[in-house]
Write an enzyme that holds these catalytic residues in place. Structure first.
Site, PDB file in Angstrom:
ATOM      1  N   ASP A 114      -8.216 -13.953  -0.274  1.00  0.00           N
ATOM      2  CA  ASP A 114      -6.898 -14.530  -0.519  1.00  0.00           C
ATOM      3  C   ASP A 114      -5.863 -13.621   0.139  1.00  0.00           C
ATOM      4  O   ASP A 114      -6.179 -12.555   0.662  1.00  0.00           O
ATOM      5  CB  ASP A 114      -6.611 -14.682  -2.018  1.00  0.00           C
ATOM      6  CG  ASP A 114      -6.971 -13.431  -2.811  1.00  0.00           C
ATOM      7  OD1 ASP A 114      -6.772 -12.311  -2.272  1.00  0.00           O
ATOM      8  OD2 ASP A 114      -7.440 -13.549  -3.945  1.00  0.00           O
ATOM      9  N   ASP A 116      -2.097 -11.710  -0.418  1.00  0.00           N
ATOM     10  CA  ASP A 116      -1.103 -11.258  -1.392  1.00  0.00           C
ATOM     11  C   ASP A 116       0.176 -10.868  -0.666  1.00  0.00           C
ATOM     12  O   ASP A 116       0.151 -10.165   0.343  1.00  0.00           O
ATOM     13  CB  ASP A 116      -1.624 -10.059  -2.188  1.00  0.00           C
ATOM     14  CG  ASP A 116      -2.797 -10.425  -3.084  1.00  0.00           C
ATOM     15  OD1 ASP A 116      -2.845 -11.580  -3.535  1.00  0.00           O
ATOM     16  OD2 ASP A 116      -3.656  -9.563  -3.323  1.00  0.00           O
ATOM     17  N   ASP A 193      -5.210   0.795  -5.842  1.00  0.00           N
ATOM     18  CA  ASP A 193      -6.492   1.357  -6.261  1.00  0.00           C
ATOM     19  C   ASP A 193      -7.148   2.231  -5.190  1.00  0.00           C
ATOM     20  O   ASP A 193      -7.476   3.384  -5.430  1.00  0.00           O
ATOM     21  CB  ASP A 193      -7.447   0.246  -6.709  1.00  0.00           C
ATOM     22  CG  ASP A 193      -7.508  -0.928  -5.750  1.00  0.00           C
ATOM     23  OD1 ASP A 193      -6.979  -0.822  -4.618  1.00  0.00           O
ATOM     24  OD2 ASP A 193      -8.096  -1.962  -6.122  1.00  0.00           O
TER      25      ASP A 193
END
Length: 525
Positions: A114, A116, A193
């Site tokens: 996807d 973002d 992250d």
């Protein structure tokens, strides 16, 4: 000032398949552009650090701005709905960037799962801008913009600032002598992250911003946390599963410090709610990297916690990481991976069905002709006589490396039918066992060295869906058989969990595993 609009001509990315995990090719660019190193650097306060922390964060990497053209990034690689959202926000005068894993994947010429977006607009402004948009999430709110039948996720720098001030406790000083835009980008990347997810792409200025050393780790094909791994995983234990997922999908290694922290903190994933765990496991098994994910889950002691029946199978078989294709479960998922990709996922009930079928065969090995006929019956909607007729005419050898598959014993039609029906009941029983907390907690009881949990990750709805796939194989099937026409997979139907489509794909996976094409090719040489 006129704002250039991204062209909507969207050419599909070529599907790049990964090799099996034991010989996986690390997906790194053949060449990287010359890096423009910014004068601005972050600084860290001196503090007591362990050896592991020093490996990761002894200094903040130099900032880099890269020409997206030199990286091979083209705006035509961005999905059309995402481009529409970018253009609308840009025309409103807001700064907009692609961020995170989608930038990494575009650089690696992979298909992003996807896209973002992060913007300077407040989330309430984003919601007002689009006719169908909702703010979701309490702790970390984002906007879901519904565009052309898909959901585009949009986050805000303003939310990022609030999130950082509330939850960000790392002893890292703000950079000196840098403008507001660089500070906002740096601060947002600092809260991510992994370094390879800390990249921002401005498709209008055609610049990729790298504040965390992400390009260096892409070059090294390495997964490394932005902040010391122990701290990162304690803040959000879901990052443990994301590290596994990313490494499995890309064929990247995991840095020594990150790997050690995964092992030390693996049990903390039980703090996640069950919905989040199912989502993460689904990302691992339903998007084309199931085999590699299972291998890494086993390596880091997470398979025992999340899928203990499968972990028990690995222990019983004396599994070694460099096996010679004697593990039927991994071979099933190798064939699953050949059919799936990040842009062509399956419904979660498919991998649940594969797990259940394998467990049934592991508990009671079967005649290879029974397994083949069972898969054919799944495909044709329960027509046992047709399935048996085709299975009895198979004259190619089965893959004899799997102890779950017995040599053909020449069963007559009546006995073959009875065995098929018995296998169907065994699969249904396996599904039930995988949703029983008491049985799950006892799965590893014979292996004292293994951790134990009573976690049942398969929810009732997924269990019932998978059960329905095998329900056609029964005596009372009658003559109203429903089977899929043709061999081509309808991936939209597969993602929805369409009954015929999932049955077709499960049958195909099983048959191709029992009778792999390479055996015919070897015989013909």
């Amino acid at each position: 000032m006129a704002i250039a609009t991204l062209k909507f001509a969207c050419k599909p990315n070529p599907l790049l398949r990964s090799a099996p995990f034991q010989c996986v090719r690390k997906v790194v660019p053949k060449s990287l552009p010359t890096l423009e190193v910014e004068e601005c650097r972050g600084s860290t306060r001196e503090r007591g650090k362990g050896t592991n922390e020093l490996e990761n964060n002894s200094k903040v990497p130099a900032w880099k701005k890269l020409d997206s053209k030199e990286l091979g990034l083209r705006n035509s690689m961005i999905a059309v709905p995402t481009k529409k959202v970018l253009n609308v926000l840009k025309k409103k005068g807001h700064d907009v960037y692609l961020v995170g894993g989608c930038v990494r994947d575009l650089i690696l010429k992979q298909i992003p799962k996807d896209f973002d977006i992060i913007t300077s607009a407040d989330l309430r402004e984003v919601r007002k801008t689009f006719s169908w948009c909702e703010i979701v999430g309490k702790r970390f709110p984002i906007c879901h913009v519904h565009m052309d039948g898909t959901i585009v996720e949009v986050s805000s720098f303003n939310t990022g600032r609030w999130k950082s001030s509330m939850y960000f406790t790392h002893d890292i000083e703000a950079p000196n002598n840098c403008d507001k835009e660089d500070y906002l980008r740096w601060r947002n990347c600092l809260s991510r992250d992994f370094t390879i997810n800390g990249l921002m792409f401005d498709p209008y200025a055609r610049i990729v911003y790298d504040y965390m050393g992400g390009m260096e780790d892409i070059t090294k094909a390495k997964v490394r946390t932005v902040v010391p791994a122990a701290t990162s995983f304690q803040e959000d234990c879901a990052r443990i599963l994301r590290a596994i997922r990313i490494a499995a999908r890309l064929g990247f290694s995991i840095s020594r410090e990150t790997a050690q922290s995964i092992k030390n903190l693996s049990y903390s994933v039980l703090r996640l709610d069950k919905g989040r765990l199912v989502m993460e496991i689904n990302y691992m098994l339903a998007y084309g990297s199931g085999e590699a994910s299972l291998r890494l889950l086993w390596r880091f002691g997470l398979l025992d916690i999340l899928l203990p029946f499968q972990a028990a199978y690995f222990v019983r078989g004396g599994f070694r990481r460099r096996d010679k294709r004697t593990n039927l479960l991994l071979s099933f998922f190798s064939n699953v991976d050949k059919l799936l990709a990040p842009n062509r996922p399956c419904h979660s009930s498919l991998w649940v069905s594969v797990l259940a079928l394998h467990k049934a065969l592991s508990d009671q090995p079967r005649d290879c002709s029974v397994v083949a006929a069972f898969s054919l019956a799944l495909h044709n909607g329960g027509n046992l006589s047709e399935a048996i007729s085709i299975a009895r005419r198979i004259n190619k050898p089965h893959d004899a490396r799997f102890h779950e598959l017995l040599d053909p014993s020449g069963l007559d039609e009546e006995d073959l039918e009875a065995e098929i029906l018995d296998l169907a009941e065994s699969v249904k029983g396996s599904l039930l066992q995988m949703t029983n907390g008491h049985l799950v907690s006892g799965a590893m009881a014979d292996f004292p060295q293994a951790p134990h949990s009573d976690l049942v990750v398969i929810p009732l709805s997924m269990y019932l869906k998978a059960l329905n796939f095998f329900d056609c194989v029964r005596v009372s099937a009658g003559k109203n058989f429903l089977s899929k026409k043709g061999r081509e997979i309808d991936y939209e139907s597969l993602a929805r969990g369409d009954l015929l489509e999932v049955r077709h794909v499960v049958a195909r996976i099983v048959f191709d595993t029992v009778y792999p094409l390479h055996l015919d090719q070897n015989q013909s040489k």
